[in-house]
Design a protein around this motif. Structure first.
Motif, PDB file in Angstrom:
ATOM      1  N   LEU A 135      -9.233 -14.087   3.907  1.00  0.00           N
ATOM      2  CA  LEU A 135      -8.521 -12.659   4.077  1.00  0.00           C
ATOM      3  C   LEU A 135      -9.091 -12.295   5.568  1.00  0.00           C
ATOM      4  N   PRO A 136      -8.409 -11.620   6.299  1.00  0.00           N
ATOM      5  CA  PRO A 136      -8.837 -10.919   7.585  1.00  0.00           C
ATOM      6  C   PRO A 136     -10.266 -10.460   7.441  1.00  0.00           C
ATOM      7  N   VAL A 137     -11.278 -10.530   8.303  1.00  0.00           N
ATOM      8  CA  VAL A 137     -12.653 -10.100   8.184  1.00  0.00           C
ATOM      9  C   VAL A 137     -12.323  -8.444   8.371  1.00  0.00           C
ATOM     10  N   LYS A 138     -11.830  -7.954   9.434  1.00  0.00           N
ATOM     11  CA  LYS A 138     -11.632  -6.718   9.938  1.00  0.00           C
ATOM     12  C   LYS A 138     -10.402  -6.235   9.948  1.00  0.00           C
ATOM     13  N   LYS A 139      -9.976  -6.441  10.902  1.00  0.00           N
ATOM     14  CA  LYS A 139      -8.405  -6.007  11.400  1.00  0.00           C
ATOM     15  C   LYS A 139      -7.456  -6.517  10.502  1.00  0.00           C
ATOM     16  N   GLY A 140      -6.709  -5.801   9.876  1.00  0.00           N
ATOM     17  CA  GLY A 140      -5.566  -6.228   9.021  1.00  0.00           C
ATOM     18  C   GLY A 140      -6.010  -6.328   7.554  1.00  0.00           C
ATOM     19  N   ARG A 141      -7.204  -6.406   7.366  1.00  0.00           N
ATOM     20  CA  ARG A 141      -7.741  -6.612   5.842  1.00  0.00           C
ATOM     21  C   ARG A 141      -7.217  -5.915   4.776  1.00  0.00           C
ATOM     22  N   GLN A 142      -7.176  -4.406   5.274  1.00  0.00           N
ATOM     23  CA  GLN A 142      -6.753  -3.268   4.262  1.00  0.00           C
ATOM     24  C   GLN A 142      -5.300  -3.483   4.255  1.00  0.00           C
ATOM     25  N   THR A 143      -4.496  -3.625   5.356  1.00  0.00           N
ATOM     26  CA  THR A 143      -3.053  -3.892   5.145  1.00  0.00           C
ATOM     27  C   THR A 143      -2.705  -4.959   4.477  1.00  0.00           C
ATOM     28  N   ARG A 144      -3.219  -5.925   4.686  1.00  0.00           N
ATOM     29  CA  ARG A 144      -3.134  -7.289   3.610  1.00  0.00           C
ATOM     30  C   ARG A 144      -3.553  -7.212   2.224  1.00  0.00           C
ATOM     31  N   LEU A 145      -4.466  -6.473   1.947  1.00  0.00           N
ATOM     32  CA  LEU A 145      -4.804  -6.349   0.495  1.00  0.00           C
ATOM     33  C   LEU A 145      -3.601  -4.870  -0.118  1.00  0.00           C
ATOM     34  N   LYS A 146      -3.325  -4.249   0.621  1.00  0.00           N
ATOM     35  CA  LYS A 146      -2.381  -3.165   0.072  1.00  0.00           C
ATOM     36  C   LYS A 146      -0.812  -4.157  -0.131  1.00  0.00           C
ATOM     37  N   PHE A 147      -0.727  -4.915   0.664  1.00  0.00           N
ATOM     38  CA  PHE A 147       0.496  -5.740   0.474  1.00  0.00           C
ATOM     39  C   PHE A 147       0.395  -6.718  -0.941  1.00  0.00           C
ATOM     40  N   LEU A 148      -0.686  -7.358  -0.927  1.00  0.00           N
ATOM     41  CA  LEU A 148      -0.793  -8.160  -2.126  1.00  0.00           C
ATOM     42  C   LEU A 148      -1.013  -7.517  -3.474  1.00  0.00           C
ATOM     43  N   ALA A 149      -1.193  -6.322  -3.348  1.00  0.00           N
ATOM     44  CA  ALA A 149      -1.562  -5.477  -4.506  1.00  0.00           C
ATOM     45  C   ALA A 149      -0.176  -5.773  -5.325  1.00  0.00           C
ATOM     46  N   GLU A 150       1.004  -5.948  -4.779  1.00  0.00           N
ATOM     47  CA  GLU A 150       2.293  -5.775  -5.307  1.00  0.00           C
ATOM     48  C   GLU A 150       2.600  -7.245  -5.749  1.00  0.00           C
ATOM     49  N   GLU A 151       2.186  -8.318  -5.206  1.00  0.00           N
ATOM     50  CA  GLU A 151       2.098  -9.673  -5.434  1.00  0.00           C
ATOM     51  C   GLU A 151       2.402 -10.282  -6.838  1.00  0.00           C
ATOM     52  N   THR A 152       3.377 -10.365  -7.268  1.00  0.00           N
ATOM     53  CA  THR A 152       3.450 -11.083  -8.635  1.00  0.00           C
ATOM     54  C   THR A 152       3.181 -12.621  -9.085  1.00  0.00           C
ATOM     55  N   ARG A 153       2.758 -13.208  -8.087  1.00  0.00           N
ATOM     56  CA  ARG A 153       2.403 -14.523  -8.185  1.00  0.00           C
ATOM     57  C   ARG A 153       1.067 -14.700  -8.149  1.00  0.00           C
ATOM     58  N   THR A 154       0.462 -15.713  -8.722  1.00  0.00           N
ATOM     59  CA  THR A 154      -0.837 -16.080  -8.671  1.00  0.00           C
ATOM     60  C   THR A 154      -1.262 -16.317  -7.050  1.00  0.00           C
TER      61      THR A 154
END
Length: 223
Positions: A135-154
């Motif tokens: 995962l991104p260490v700082k910049k973009g981490r929160q955005t990526r996690l919000k996106f992945l919260a809706e991911e249905t695949r493992t």
């Protein structure tokens, strides 16, 4: 015929290297190694005397063109990383892309990589999955996690031991404490361990027992 070989190396247990990988490493003109000191131990163990040169994230931008020209002139190279398959969260992509763009033959051998045994061993669905790497260490981490919260695949992540608790806490916040996951560390090594359970359970476990070694985290998708 000159070409670039991408050669996986063991992620822990040296017996996981293939006979074909050993043959290629013995026969090529040069081996490109992420860390020549680390790879030197591997080559010495298998009595391989092929010359090595350094190829890592800090110099690959500068060396790619020269290596491509050398292959075009008739030399054969094998690219290895410290462990696992080159270009999977390791150097290798830039050189592979350059070779493909210049019509240089590229061959990737099958072999060790950390995320496959961790995924299969997790007990979570693996018919469809997404590999996220680090995962991104700082910049973009929160955005990526919000996106992945809706991911249905493992989902499959790589993580370092000193950042594991932070990442698990992030998963609890964005995915929920009850989301199922699996943490595999030190795969194929003496102290290999896989801990399965909810985010809350695994976070509590590693809070009491800090993790060491290389880590793969496999997270169930959103239901």
């Amino acid at each position: 015929m000159s070409k670039l070989y991408l050669v996986p190396t063991p992620i822990g247990n040296l017996e996981d290297i293939t006979l074909r990988a050993l043959k290629v490493l013995q026969e090529v003109d040069y081996i490109l190694a992420e860390d020549t000191r680390t790879s030197g131990k591997l080559l010495k163990h298998f009595d391989i005397a092929t010359p090595m040169q350094s190829h890592h994230m800090h110099n690959e931008h500068k060396t790619v063109d020269t290596i491509v020209k050398r292959i075009q002139s008739g030399e054969t190279f094998a690219l290895i990383s410290d462990a696992g398959t080159p270009a999977i969260s390791d150097p290798g992509f830039l050189l592979t892309r350059a070779c493909v763009q210049h019509g240089v033959d590229v061959e990737c051998l099958p072999g060790a990589t950390a995320f496959v045994p961790a995924l299969v061993n997790s007990g979570l669905p693996n018919d469809k999955f997404v590999f996220e790497g680090f995962l991104p260490v700082k910049k973009g981490r929160q955005t990526r996690l919000k996106f992945l919260a809706e991911e249905t695949r493992t989902m499959v992540f790589y993580e370092s031991p000193h950042k594991l608790l932070k990442t698990l806490a992030n998963f609890a916040e964005y995915f929920g404490e009850d989301r199922q996951l699996s943490v595999s560390r030190e795969l194929t090594k003496l102290f290999e361990e896989t801990k399965r359970g909810s985010v809350k359970e695994v976070l509590a476990y590693y809070t009491e027992k800090p993790a060491k070694g290389e880590i793969v985290v496999v997270v169930d998708g959103k239901k």
